[in-house]
Enzyme design. Structure first.
Site, PDB file in Angstrom:
ATOM      1  N   HIS A 135       2.318  -3.333   1.313  1.00 37.43           N
ATOM      2  CA  HIS A 135       1.926  -4.611   1.912  1.00 37.43           C
ATOM      3  C   HIS A 135       3.134  -5.417   2.343  1.00 37.43           C
ATOM      4  CE1 HIS A 135      -1.922  -3.346   0.404  1.00 37.43           C
ATOM      5  NE2 HIS A 135      -2.362  -4.000   1.451  1.00 37.43           N
ATOM      6  N   GLU A 137     -12.050   3.200   3.107  1.00 36.61           N
ATOM      7  CA  GLU A 137     -10.640   3.425   2.762  1.00 36.61           C
ATOM      8  C   GLU A 137     -10.482   4.298   1.524  1.00 36.61           C
ATOM      9  OE1 GLU A 137      -8.608  -0.286   2.045  1.00 36.61           O
ATOM     10  OE2 GLU A 137     -10.296  -1.146   0.977  1.00 36.61           O
ATOM     11  N   ASP A 157      -5.035   2.931   2.937  1.00 35.61           N
ATOM     12  CA  ASP A 157      -5.495   3.440   1.645  1.00 35.61           C
ATOM     13  C   ASP A 157      -6.152   4.800   1.796  1.00 35.61           C
ATOM     14  OD1 ASP A 157      -4.728   1.627  -0.372  1.00 35.61           O
ATOM     15  OD2 ASP A 157      -6.122   0.164   0.471  1.00 35.61           O
ATOM     16  N   CYS A 198      -8.789  -0.711  11.109  1.00 39.61           N
ATOM     17  CA  CYS A 198      -7.874  -1.834  10.884  1.00 39.61           C
ATOM     18  C   CYS A 198      -6.637  -1.435  10.078  1.00 39.61           C
ATOM     19  CB  CYS A 198      -8.598  -2.983  10.198  1.00 39.61           C
ATOM     20  SG  CYS A 198      -9.141  -2.567   8.535  1.00 39.61           S
TER      21      CYS A 198
HETATM   22  C1  PEP Z   1      -6.097  -0.223   4.629  1.00 39.14           C
HETATM   23  O1  PEP Z   1      -6.106   0.192   3.469  1.00 39.14           O
HETATM   24  O2  PEP Z   1      -5.964   0.507   5.620  1.00 39.14           O
HETATM   25  C2  PEP Z   1      -6.237  -1.664   4.900  1.00 39.14           C
HETATM   26  C3  PEP Z   1      -6.355  -2.129   6.127  1.00 39.14           C
HETATM   27  O3  PEP Z   1      -6.211  -2.508   3.825  1.00 39.14           O
HETATM   28  P1  PEP Z   1      -4.878  -2.932   3.049  1.00 39.14           P
HETATM   29  O4  PEP Z   1      -3.710  -2.435   3.857  1.00 39.14           O
HETATM   30  O5  PEP Z   1      -4.909  -4.410   2.923  1.00 39.14           O
HETATM   31  O6  PEP Z   1      -5.030  -2.233   1.737  1.00 39.14           O
HETATM   32 MG    MG Z   2      -6.770  -1.106   1.897  1.00 32.88          MG
END
Ligand code: PEP
Ligand code: MG
Length: 589
Positions: free
Chosen positions: A204, A449, A473, A520
């Site tokens: 993140h 995910e 994920d 996303c």
């Molecule tokens: C993902 O896991 O692709 C996602 C968009 O969520 P995050 O990156 O916040 O875990």
């Molecule tokens: Mg995620």
């Protein structure tokens, strides 16, 4: 990852380029281990000073708890009483308890820093408690961890005065590791970019760097010991390179590249008002992922058609208490109103794993596999007041603008059913209070995910109003590769056929069930993958706003028909390296 010293004395390090762009500026070395608890020896002569530093953190913690006690005193009923007892217990733990005495002994006898001493003593007590199965004792252990975490935070906050807040302009941050919360505290107007020793490509921290438009290189082994505050540093986030003490010729070469990037940016800005449409006329919806309110301006500037993923964790980060319904409402309203009626998909709280909120520390401390633990929807369904407070804020903001509710880390239909029931219950309660809420209720969608969600996508599609595929994920859980661990970063590959098949299966399940499906994960913002995603049938992509113009340019230069043919060839391939080669060939052509 490698490093070398060039003849002129400049040192060149290679790492993982996670956010493109070039920063040139004075190094600002962030206290080692901002995010991990560092352990380092201290000279025997500094032991007394370390004990004084620890005593100051105890006093700060005690004062904070006194303030919380005053607030708790204003609460009526059983909840206020219970909180009162808890805070009193915390206060007792801060005065001459085993925890405090144990920390002092570690500092004195092992000559280690106070943060590590707190950590060691909490673990020590935990080992003793582990032998007892009494639930009362287990709860006390959580309290001890909570007090320990507070002490460490206060030790860090006092630190050496070397915090992210006070910086020379354009500074390049050099750190062992920056947590997502640390990164959220960076002011992009003040900081040029950053480089760290730890951290993976889809952590993140990396995602935030991209969103904030901050060039960043992670996973740079040996960096922290080789740079001094104030030395000139270049961070090349595209190439994954860090140069310390660059020669004048190197600086000039990088400045020329910075200028070229600025020219490219100006060209991309001209696309703002143009649609994301392929050359053969297929319209694609491009939305922004937002993790901090400060990214809203960029989302608007690049012409995002809404927020496809609002990571609601920002409202919970860098604070010691949970945000109230009204605080969450205010935070969400500012973002939703800022999008001027464009749709906003609000994901419910996704903490756990690497994303932590201090106010929830007690639920996570010392878990062996946090990514497989009490994360995201699992926490929300277990901590109902937490979940329902957030849902109430979302339903209320939904009275003023189109919002959708997105559930993170779902693995089964029962989670969706339980979440929907909670939405209905909260809506009923708010209506009884006469509060305006979204009418009809917002659509409820599911993040795809986990491999479980992808493989059960046909069933989930019946229970959900939309899907959003989270490839970050999904890749991690499918390949069993920690997305934030630089040691296995080379194995993290969204082009692995297993990942691609899951994306395709989930997309087709949504299309068959006639529900919306977006993607996303970070794949959406990387133009290398655009043809493949469109070829699989995706028509909605949500990404860091800073990536959106390049993706729009890619779409406008592409024929969908050709992308579909390329995707069909790719989906026949069992070998990730061949997949990669086919994609590169297509992108070149
Ligand atoms: C993902 O896991 O692709 C996602 C968009 O969520 P995050 O990156 O916040 O875990
Ligand atoms: Mg995620």
């Amino acid at each position: 990852m490698s490093s070398r010293t060039e003849p002129g004395g400049e040192q060149v390090f290679d790492g993982l380029g996670v956010a493109p762009g070039i920063a040139i500026g004075p190094a600002h070395v962030v206290e080692p281990g901002m995010a991990r608890v560092p352990e380092y020896p201290i000279p025997r002569t500094r032991i007394d000073a370390e004990l004084v530093r620890f005593a100051a953190a105890v006093a700060d913690s005690s004062e904070q708890i006194r303030r919380l006690q005053r607030k708790a005193g204003d609460l009526s009923g059983a909840a206020g009483e219970e909180l009162g007892y808890l805070l009193q217990a915390y206060q007792q733990m801060l005065s001459g308890s085993r925890l405090i005495r144990g920390v002092e002994t570690h500092i004195r006898e092992r000559a280690i820093n106070a943060e590590a001493a707190v950590n060691a003593e909490v673990r020590h007590i935990g080992r003793d408690f582990a032998a007892m199965t009494d639930p009362y004792i287990a709860a006390r252990m959580a309290d001890i961890r909570d007090v320990g975490a507070r002490l460490i935070r206060n030790l860090r906050a006092a630190g050496t005065g070397d915090t992210i807040g006070e910086l020379p302009s354009g500074a390049v941050l050099i750190a062992d590791e920056l947590s997502p919360a640390d990164t959220a505290a960076i002011d992009p107007a003040q900081v040029g970019g950053f480089a760290t020793v730890f951290g993976g490509p889809e952590s993140h921290t990396a995602i935030m760097a991209r969103s904030l438009g901050l060039p960043a290189v992670l996973g740079v082994a040996g960096l922290i010991n080789r740079v001094r505050a104030g030395q000139t540093v270049i961070v090349d986030g595209g190439q994954g390179r860090v140069v310390i003490d660059p020669s004048p010729a190197t600086v000039a070469a990088y400045e020329a590249r910075q200028a070229a990037l600025r020219v490219e940016q100006r060209g991309l800005q001209r696309l703002r008002k143009l649609p994301a449409e392929t050359r053969d006329g297929t319209r694609i919806t491009l939305q922004a992922n937002v993790e901090l309110p400060s990214e809203l301006a960029m989302a608007r500037r690049v012409g995002a058609e809404g927020i496809g993923l609002l990571r609601s964790e920002f409202a919970f980060m860098n604070r010691d208490t949970l945000p109230s319904e009204n605080e969450q409402l205010a935070a969400l309203s500012a973002l939703v109103q800022g999008m001027d009626g464009q749709p906003v998909t609000i994901r419910t709280l996704d903490v756990g794993g690497e994303k932590l909120a201090h106010a929830l520390d007690e639920h996570f401390a010392d878990t062996a596999n946090p990514a497989l633990g009490l994360r995201a929807i699992r926490l929300s369904l277990q901590q109902r007041p937490l979940f329902e407070t957030q849902l109430a804020a979302i339903l209320r903001v939904g009275a003023t603008a189109p919002v959708r509710i997105l559930l993170p880390m779902v693995t089964s239909v029962s989670e969706v059913r339980q979440a929907r029931a909670a939405v209905t219950r909260v809506a009923r309660r708010l209506k009884r209070r006469g509060v305006a809420i979204a009418d009809p209720l917002p659509p409820v969608g599911v993040m795809i995910e986990t491999p479980a969600a992808a493989l059960a996508a046909d069933g989930l599609a019946f229970e959900s109003d939309f899907f959003s595929i989270g490839t970050n994920d999904l890749t991690m859980y499918t390949l069993a590769i920690d997305r934030s661990n630089e040691q296995v970063a080379h194995l993290y590959d969204p082009l692995h056929p297993a990942v691609l098949r899951l994306i395709q299966f989930a997309t087709e399940a949504a299309l068959r069930a006639r529900i919306d499906v977006a993607l996303c994960g970070e794949m959406a913002g990387d133009q290398r993958y655009t043809a493949l995603l469109l070829g699989m049938g995706l028509r909605e992509l949500s990404m860091a706003a800073t990536s959106l113009p390049r993706i729009k340019r890619r779409i406008r230069n592409m024929r969908l028909e050709a992308a579909v043919r390329c995707t069909q060839a790719i989906m026949q391939q069992p070998d990730p390296a061949r997949v990669s080669a086919l994609l590169d060939e297509f992108n070149k052509g």
